[in-house]
Design a protein around this motif. Structure first.
Motif, PDB file in Angstrom:
ATOM      1  N   ARG A 114     -41.999  30.776 -33.997  1.00  0.00           N
ATOM      2  CA  ARG A 114     -42.274  29.868 -35.020  1.00  0.00           C
ATOM      3  C   ARG A 114     -40.987  29.107 -35.759  1.00  0.00           C
ATOM      4  O   ARG A 114     -41.158  28.256 -36.382  1.00  0.00           O
ATOM      5  CB  ARG A 114     -43.253  30.338 -36.219  1.00  0.00           C
ATOM      6  N   ASP A 115     -40.073  29.757 -35.874  1.00  0.00           N
ATOM      7  CA  ASP A 115     -38.553  29.401 -36.505  1.00  0.00           C
ATOM      8  C   ASP A 115     -38.384  28.044 -35.865  1.00  0.00           C
ATOM      9  O   ASP A 115     -37.627  27.105 -36.554  1.00  0.00           O
ATOM     10  CB  ASP A 115     -37.823  30.363 -36.293  1.00  0.00           C
TER      11      ASP A 115
ATOM     12  N   PHE B  30     -38.921  24.478 -37.347  1.00  0.00           N
ATOM     13  CA  PHE B  30     -37.935  23.898 -38.357  1.00  0.00           C
ATOM     14  C   PHE B  30     -36.567  23.116 -37.707  1.00  0.00           C
ATOM     15  O   PHE B  30     -36.093  22.485 -38.161  1.00  0.00           O
ATOM     16  CB  PHE B  30     -37.179  25.153 -39.041  1.00  0.00           C
ATOM     17  N   ARG B  31     -36.580  23.530 -36.274  1.00  0.00           N
ATOM     18  CA  ARG B  31     -35.652  22.934 -35.428  1.00  0.00           C
ATOM     19  C   ARG B  31     -36.144  21.669 -34.661  1.00  0.00           C
ATOM     20  O   ARG B  31     -34.970  21.058 -34.149  1.00  0.00           O
ATOM     21  CB  ARG B  31     -34.926  24.000 -34.595  1.00  0.00           C
ATOM     22  N   GLY B  32     -37.311  21.464 -35.018  1.00  0.00           N
ATOM     23  CA  GLY B  32     -37.662  20.089 -34.315  1.00  0.00           C
ATOM     24  C   GLY B  32     -38.854  20.540 -33.160  1.00  0.00           C
ATOM     25  O   GLY B  32     -38.985  19.297 -32.332  1.00  0.00           O
TER      26      GLY B  32
ATOM     27  N   ALA C  71     -30.896  29.898 -32.498  1.00  0.00           N
ATOM     28  CA  ALA C  71     -30.704  28.540 -32.664  1.00  0.00           C
ATOM     29  C   ALA C  71     -30.112  27.887 -31.352  1.00  0.00           C
ATOM     30  O   ALA C  71     -30.379  26.452 -31.163  1.00  0.00           O
ATOM     31  CB  ALA C  71     -30.068  28.323 -33.941  1.00  0.00           C
TER      32      ALA C  71
ATOM     33  N   VAL D 152     -41.202  20.643 -46.633  1.00  0.00           N
ATOM     34  CA  VAL D 152     -40.962  20.747 -45.133  1.00  0.00           C
ATOM     35  C   VAL D 152     -39.913  19.878 -44.703  1.00  0.00           C
ATOM     36  O   VAL D 152     -38.968  20.660 -43.859  1.00  0.00           O
ATOM     37  CB  VAL D 152     -42.255  20.774 -44.227  1.00  0.00           C
TER      38      VAL D 152
ATOM     39  N   ALA E 208     -36.229  21.422 -43.439  1.00  0.00           N
ATOM     40  CA  ALA E 208     -35.607  21.451 -42.031  1.00  0.00           C
ATOM     41  C   ALA E 208     -34.589  20.555 -41.740  1.00  0.00           C
ATOM     42  O   ALA E 208     -33.731  21.150 -40.817  1.00  0.00           O
ATOM     43  CB  ALA E 208     -37.320  21.060 -41.045  1.00  0.00           C
TER      44      ALA E 208
ATOM     45  N   LEU F 215     -38.865  15.392 -38.275  1.00  0.00           N
ATOM     46  CA  LEU F 215     -39.875  16.102 -37.774  1.00  0.00           C
ATOM     47  C   LEU F 215     -41.199  15.743 -37.337  1.00  0.00           C
ATOM     48  O   LEU F 215     -41.664  14.661 -37.776  1.00  0.00           O
ATOM     49  CB  LEU F 215     -40.211  17.059 -38.970  1.00  0.00           C
TER      50      LEU F 215
ATOM     51  N   TRP G 135     -48.190  22.689 -43.104  1.00  0.00           N
ATOM     52  CA  TRP G 135     -46.736  22.136 -42.526  1.00  0.00           C
ATOM     53  C   TRP G 135     -46.843  20.640 -42.368  1.00  0.00           C
ATOM     54  O   TRP G 135     -45.878  20.172 -42.938  1.00  0.00           O
ATOM     55  CB  TRP G 135     -46.520  22.657 -41.034  1.00  0.00           C
TER      56      TRP G 135
ATOM     57  N   GLN H  86     -31.347  22.249 -39.992  1.00  0.00           N
ATOM     58  CA  GLN H  86     -31.026  21.952 -38.633  1.00  0.00           C
ATOM     59  C   GLN H  86     -29.494  21.586 -38.724  1.00  0.00           C
ATOM     60  O   GLN H  86     -28.461  21.774 -37.966  1.00  0.00           O
ATOM     61  CB  GLN H  86     -31.643  20.582 -38.220  1.00  0.00           C
TER      62      GLN H  86
END
Lengths: 316, 320
Positions: free
Chosen positions: A193-194, A197-199, A172, B242, B246, A3, A223, B250
């Motif tokens: 904002r989701d 978490f996906r990058g 997603a 986090v 994450a 991340l 975060w 993913q």
């Protein structure tokens, strides 16, 4: 995929005096507050920055003031409003470059172009911009379309100054397809904002970030510190407050109306919008303000208390 | 509110033999695998469990098998398929109670999208069902089952106050902006609205996306294929880091997106789940008509795929 460390940025509002002239002193004060809170500042957004109500000369003044106040403290970018031609966009980009902005955000052409026309539009801009660029694929200013992934990926590959792409990516699949299509060095910034978490690399905020920059910075700091539950709790608290702000008329990230109403309620502005936008009646704002007071957001409470001391809350 | 003790439920498939009868041996093996991973089991759900293809006797046998294999290891819940009347619902609830499941999951009354029930009619329906169903109950709010409407937070709150055996509300937020059109623009608004109306003892259950909003359990049909990975995802959430969450999210999402593209349908569908299980050597038969087995689409995917063998066993089996 590891991340990234997140950046928080704000589509800064543009303050006006009671006679609707650009309020340069108020702009300095506002930008200083945002920079002090650690926000990357993006000037003259078509929505929060009301850029469609600004002349080219006013764009230039906003950029000069932004650079004067923020440069070297936080990145200062120019958001060059959606245009119907590359030449119209370049007229503003030239002012941003002359003022010394660190980067520019450019939109899809507002005209619904054929694929080869779109590519020619982008190339005519990218050939002439010598600073980092964010391509914004927001379908709303573009009139409802989003450019093809392959074309944007090709352009990002060919033009190293394309460092960032903004996509809504409300699910997603959409996000991952964009992530995998674009070169790895290109950041993806989102309004959803989701996607953090996906990058996604950053979250752009409008009204909330203009009004509560310390709180929004604090959320992203949680975060970046890896505190998942702390981040989620701050997100919940902000959401509760935001839902009330929504009622001012429109989605806050997209509304100068909500931004200026919130700032006025916090005693940080006169709430003046350029036509055709208008604020809701004072009585309505006062009721919303009281509801927002019950959310328990310390920054908001502090601003309201200071406003009351100055006798400003009575009017908002 | 944030929960760091989130648990998972998997709406189990119902395996069929070659002659399309319920394959009890395969069902026992399948739910044992889910229980071993630690996920709660929901039987006879409408989509994954093909409940509308099952007769009453088959419902009962599915409950009996799962209770025999899983009771005491993980929660066993009977989903009661959506219906237009309380009589049908009561008939299935009777079988579930007879089999001694731990709980039942009750759907909203099905109605036509252009003639949704009034709040008064909904309240009467729920009251009749809840007075009959004396076991712990989850209320399921899902537009795909109800025909397009959600019971209001206020109604659900009144029911939970009146019937102490209501232990949870399952909120399925389908369709992104479409759902938002029904329940409010902000994605978390509906979740917050229901939480505010419910007593603390009532769990709010939803999808992975709702963890940030305070969901206390999640339901995921993909758990049929990757139960250990599902548990690992939730363990990462409960751990509160986090980067770990994450990464798990993913992996989970990328696998689901790729599977749905490759198999041409929703991961909640029995036709897709059974096809993937078959591909993995976990035969569960074909779906019953009118569903046909899904066929794999060939060709490159528009996103990077992570082969599940890389993590379902070695990574996801780490202790919670």
């Amino acid at each position: 995929m590891p991340l990234p460390t997140h950046r928080i940025e704000v589509m800064a509002m543009t303050p006006f005096k009671d006679d609707l002239a650009l309020d340069e002193d108020a702009l300095r004060t506002h930008l200083d507050r945002l920079a002090s809170a650690g926000h990357m500042v993006v000037l003259t957004s078509p929505i929060n920055g009301e850029s469609h109500q600004l002349t080219i000369a006013e764009h230039r003044r906003v950029y000069e003031i932004g650079v004067e106040v923020c440069k070297g403290r936080v990145p200062v970018w120019a958001n060059t409003r959606d245009s119907a031609s590359a030449e119209a966009a370049l007229a503003i980009i030239r002012e941003a470059l002359a003022a010394g902005c660190d980067g520019v955000q450019i939109y899809q052409c507002r005209e619904r172009l054929l694929l080869n026309e779109q590519e020619a539009y982008w190339r005519s801009l990218l050939e002439r911009i010598p600073v980092p660029v964010r391509i914004s694929l927001n379908e709303l200013p573009a009139g409802g379309y989003v450019a093809e992934r392959q074309m944007i990926a090709r352009l990002a590959d060919e033009y190293p100054l394309v460092v960032d792409v903004w996509v809504y990516a409300g699910n997603a699949r959409d996000f991952y397809e964009w992530r995998d299509a674009l070169p790895g060095r290109v950041r993806i910034t989102c309004g959803h904002r989701d996607n953090l978490f996906r990058g996604a690399h950053g979250h752009v905020g409008g009204a909330i970030n203009n009004i509560l920059p310390e709180t929004t910075y604090g959320m992203i700091a949680k975060w970046n510190a890896g505190d998942l539950h702390g981040f989620a709790l701050m997100e919940q608290a902000l959401t509760q407050w935001t839902l009330i702000l929504h009622r001012i008329g429109g989605v806050p990230q997209h509304s100068a109306r909500a931004t200026k109403a919130g700032l006025k309620m916090a005693g940080l502005g006169n709430g003046v919008l350029r036509p055709p936008l208008t604020l809701p009646p004072e009585k309505e704002l006062a009721e919303l303000g009281r509801e927002m007071d019950r959310c328990g957001l310390p920054e908001w409470d502090r601003l309201r208390a200071m406003a009351r001391e100055r006798g400003m809350a009575a009017r908002a | 509110m944030i929960s760091n003790r989130v648990r998972t439920y998997t709406p189990s498939i119902t395996p069929f033999a070659a002659d399309l009868s319920v394959d009890e041996a395969s069902l026992a093996a399948h739910v044992a695998r889910l229980a071993e991973a630690g996920t709660g089991i929901i039987l006879t759900s409408t989509l994954s469990g093909e409940a509308h293809s099952l007769d009453l006797d088959e419902h009962r046998r599915a409950y009996d098998v799962a209770v025999r294999v899983c009771r005491g290891r993980v929660p066993v819940c009977a989903a009661i398929r959506e219906s237009t009347n309380t009589r049908d619902v009561q008939a299935i609830v009777r079988e579930a109670v007879g089999a001694r499941v731990d709980s039942v999951l009750l759907n909203q009354c099905r109605s036509r999208a252009d003639d949704a029930l009034t709040e008064q009619e909904q309240e009467r329906y729920w009251s009749e069902v809840l007075e009959f169903a004396s076991v712990p109950a989850f209320l399921s709010l899902d537009t795909s089952a109800s025909g397009g409407y959600y019971a209001s937070p206020q109604l659900v709150g009144r029911l939970a106050d009146r019937y102490q055996h209501v232990i949870g509300v399952c909120l399925y937020l389908r369709g992104g902006r479409a759902t938002a059109g029904i329940l409010g623009w902000e994605p978390s608004a509906p979740f917050r609205g229901y939480r505010a109306c419910l007593p603390e003892r009532v769990q709010l259950i939803s999808q992975v996306e709702a963890l940030q909003q305070g969901a206390e359990a999640i339901i995921q049909a993909a758990g049929n294929v990757l139960p250990a990975t599902l548990q690992a995802l939730v363990a990462a959430w409960n751990g509160g880091n986090v980067a770990e969450f994450a990464e798990a999210k993913q992996r989970w999402e990328r696998w689901i997106v790729a599977a749905e593209i490759r198999w041409g349908g929703s991961i909640e569908s029995a036709r897709v789940l059974k096809a993937i299980l078959r591909e993995r050597g976990l035969e569960s038969g074909s779906p019953r008509p009118p569903l046909l087995p899904a066929t794999m689409r060939t060709g490159p995917l528009p996103l990077r795929e992570i082969p599940i063998a890389e993590w379902e066993t070695p990574v996801a089996r780490q202790p919670n």
